[in-house]
Design a protein around this motif. Structure first.
Motif, mmCIF file in Angstrom:
data_model
loop_
_atom_site.group_PDB
_atom_site.id
_atom_site.type_symbol
_atom_site.label_atom_id
_atom_site.label_comp_id
_atom_site.label_asym_id
_atom_site.label_seq_id
_atom_site.Cartn_x
_atom_site.Cartn_y
_atom_site.Cartn_z
ATOM 1 N N ARG A 138 0.814 -1.216 0.000
ATOM 2 C CA ARG A 138 0.000 0.000 0.000
ATOM 3 C C ARG A 138 0.847 1.264 0.000
ATOM 4 N NH1 ARG A 138 -3.207 -0.175 5.642
ATOM 5 N NH2 ARG A 138 -3.422 -2.340 4.989
ATOM 6 N N MET A 139 2.112 1.173 0.441
ATOM 7 C CA MET A 139 2.949 2.369 0.517
ATOM 8 C C MET A 139 3.876 2.504 -0.692
ATOM 9 S SD MET A 139 6.000 1.554 3.194
ATOM 10 C CE MET A 139 7.423 0.632 2.602
ATOM 11 N N LEU A 140 3.655 1.703 -1.737
ATOM 12 C CA LEU A 140 4.501 1.731 -2.923
ATOM 13 C C LEU A 140 3.774 2.392 -4.090
ATOM 14 C CD1 LEU A 140 5.933 -1.903 -2.757
ATOM 15 C CD2 LEU A 140 6.981 0.184 -1.867
ATOM 16 N N VAL A 141 4.509 3.204 -4.831
ATOM 17 C CA VAL A 141 3.963 3.866 -6.017
ATOM 18 C C VAL A 141 4.923 3.602 -7.181
ATOM 19 C CG1 VAL A 141 3.314 6.060 -7.072
ATOM 20 C CG2 VAL A 141 2.850 5.659 -4.647
ATOM 21 N N PRO A 142 4.411 3.138 -8.331
ATOM 22 C CA PRO A 142 5.301 2.892 -9.474
ATOM 23 C C PRO A 142 6.020 4.161 -9.912
ATOM 24 C CG PRO A 142 3.165 1.856 -9.821
ATOM 25 C CD PRO A 142 3.021 2.719 -8.598
ATOM 26 N N VAL A 143 7.282 4.008 -10.283
ATOM 27 C CA VAL A 143 8.083 5.129 -10.785
ATOM 28 C C VAL A 143 7.843 5.249 -12.285
ATOM 29 C CG1 VAL A 143 10.413 6.028 -11.125
ATOM 30 C CG2 VAL A 143 9.834 4.816 -9.006
ATOM 31 N N PRO A 144 7.375 6.406 -12.755
ATOM 32 C CA PRO A 144 7.128 6.563 -14.192
ATOM 33 C C PRO A 144 8.403 6.409 -15.013
ATOM 34 C CG PRO A 144 6.053 8.311 -12.946
ATOM 35 C CD PRO A 144 6.956 7.592 -11.985
ATOM 36 N N ALA A 145 8.243 5.945 -16.222
ATOM 37 C CA ALA A 145 9.377 5.854 -17.142
ATOM 38 C C ALA A 145 9.953 7.246 -17.363
ATOM 39 C CB ALA A 145 8.925 5.252 -18.470
ATOM 40 N N GLY A 146 11.252 7.313 -17.508
ATOM 41 C CA GLY A 146 11.903 8.588 -17.755
ATOM 42 C C GLY A 146 12.505 9.224 -16.519
ATOM 43 N N ILE A 147 12.194 8.685 -15.330
ATOM 44 C CA ILE A 147 12.808 9.179 -14.099
ATOM 45 C C ILE A 147 13.947 8.238 -13.740
ATOM 46 C CG2 ILE A 147 12.463 9.798 -11.687
ATOM 47 C CD1 ILE A 147 9.528 10.140 -12.208
ATOM 48 N N ASP A 148 15.172 8.753 -13.693
ATOM 49 C CA ASP A 148 16.284 7.859 -13.367
ATOM 50 C C ASP A 148 16.301 7.561 -11.872
ATOM 51 O OD1 ASP A 148 17.629 9.934 -12.002
ATOM 52 O OD2 ASP A 148 18.823 10.475 -13.742
ATOM 53 N N ASP A 149 17.146 6.615 -11.480
ATOM 54 C CA ASP A 149 17.147 6.142 -10.101
ATOM 55 C C ASP A 149 17.488 7.247 -9.101
ATOM 56 O OD1 ASP A 149 16.499 3.586 -10.963
ATOM 57 O OD2 ASP A 149 18.585 2.904 -11.004
ATOM 58 N N ASP A 150 18.465 8.079 -9.424
ATOM 59 C CA ASP A 150 18.866 9.132 -8.482
ATOM 60 C C ASP A 150 17.742 10.128 -8.254
ATOM 61 O OD1 ASP A 150 21.302 7.876 -8.435
ATOM 62 O OD2 ASP A 150 22.377 9.408 -9.582
ATOM 63 N N ASN A 151 17.034 10.462 -9.313
ATOM 64 C CA ASN A 151 15.916 11.391 -9.183
ATOM 65 C C ASN A 151 14.745 10.750 -8.438
ATOM 66 O OD1 ASN A 151 15.368 14.115 -9.771
ATOM 67 N ND2 ASN A 151 14.107 13.593 -11.526
#
Length: 356
Positions: A138-151
């Motif tokens: 429940r506390m996880l949100v997918p990271v959109p494509a185009g955002i690198d790991d550091d960001n």
């Protein structure tokens, strides 16, 4: 697997821990890709325990003793427990770190950060400074494509800044002051930049922080060692005062300064922590109808997706991240500078095991 485990103030050890448990229903097991460090981690390392249950069992998790720190982390989904929807193996996700029960009166009001049984990975039980971790979906949100790991690794602290911005009621056309342009102040500035204020004033004693604040969107940087913030606010507002002031420094005396900067009917947003207490002029608050608001952590389903949307548009890591360190060098290369207060930016940790 390896993890950075706090045993006592000044005693952080990178040591072997059992592998992350298989996910139970509603949980997800992650390979941690990046973990961020913040002032709370530095405080626990330098002069804790404050929030970590090193000496007393946490009332919700029951954990007591050494814990792996790390409440700002992103990861790759390794496997899913029963009942988890909307995620798949291989997805990158940002973790909100805080977990809520969903049943108490505060959860019913959508104020999940005030949940009666709230707990935080990396503060109240083992967190993300490790190679893998099993957490609530429940506390996880997918990271959109185009955002690198550091960001992407900045999503959780940015969500904290956005929660403060939302609580403040700041509106387009306002004059906003951010008092303290450090870690949390920077993320508040990134959030305020989305609002469309008439003028954003950033105040600090550090010229480098003020340079970053300008890049984040501040219109008027103020070095408190060289200028009177009250004079600048009076000049910008024609003597009326600021609409909103964010006190993000935690420095003694700054809540009183923030109060003085506000217009009639303005709002004081307290974000920096003042453990010793502080005094405010209650008569002045009443006769000028100044509102005071506070903020704690973030509301994960609201603030974390909003943070990721900003990170999709802006590379904040280029402005805020000082360096990425390997897990095995975390004490020497990250916690050391943080404790010595020589760090100039944010540290991220890469827990990926070194290859021969």
């Amino acid at each position: 697997m390896r993890a950075a485990v706090l045993h006592a103030p000044g005693d952080l050890r990178v040591e072997d821990r059992p592998a992350a448990a298989a996910p139970r229903p509603g949980q997800v097991r992650l390979r941690v890709v990046r973990a961020g460090l913040c002032g709370t981690d530095a405080s626990e390392f330098d002069h804790g325990p404050v929030l970590t249950p090193l000496t007393t069992a946490h009332p919700v998790t029951g954990v007591q003793g050494p814990i792996a720190l790390g409440h700002e982390f992103i990861g790759e989904v390794l496997d899913l427990g029963d009942g988890v929807e909307g995620l798949a193996v291989g997805d990158r996700v940002a973790a909100g770190a805080g977990v809520w029960c969903g049943d108490c009166r505060w959860c019913a009001d959508g104020r999940f950060n005030l949940c009666r049984r709230y707990f935080t990975y990396g503060l109240n039980l083992d967190g993300g400074l490790t190679e893998a971790i099993t957490v609530e979906a429940r506390m996880l949100v997918p990271v959109p494509a185009g955002i690198d790991d550091d960001n992407a690794a900045l999503a959780q602290p940015l969500a904290v800044g956005l929660h403060a911005v939302n609580r403040s009621g700041v509106r387009p056309g306002d004059v906003a002051v951010v008092l303290g342009a450090g870690a949390i102040g920077s993320f508040i500035l990134a959030g305020v930049a989305e609002i469309g204020c008439r003028v954003v004033i950033a105040a600090d004693v550090d010229p480098e922080r003020l340079t970053t604040a300008t890049a984040l969107g501040a219109d008027r940087p103020v070095n408190l060692r060289e200028e009177s913030l009250a004079d600048v606010v009076a000049e910008v507002t024609g003597g009326d005062g600021a609409d909103v002031v964010f006190e993000a420094s935690g420095v003694k005396g700054n809540p009183q300064l923030a109060q003085q900067l506000l217009r009639r009917g303005g709002r004081l947003q307290l974000v920096g922590l003042h453990p010793g207490g502080t005094e405010l002029n209650l008569l002045d608050l009443s006769v000028r109808e100044i509102d005071i608001s506070t903020s704690l952590a973030h509301v994960c389903p609201v603030d974390l997706p909003a943070a990721l949307e900003i990170l999709r548009k802006r590379d904040l890591s280029a402005l805020l991240v000082e360096r990425v360190v390997p897990l095995d060098r975390i004490v020497e290369d990250a916690f050391g500078p943080l404790a010595a207060r020589t760090a100039r930016g944010k540290f991220l940790v890469d827990p990926t095991p070194a290859t021969a």
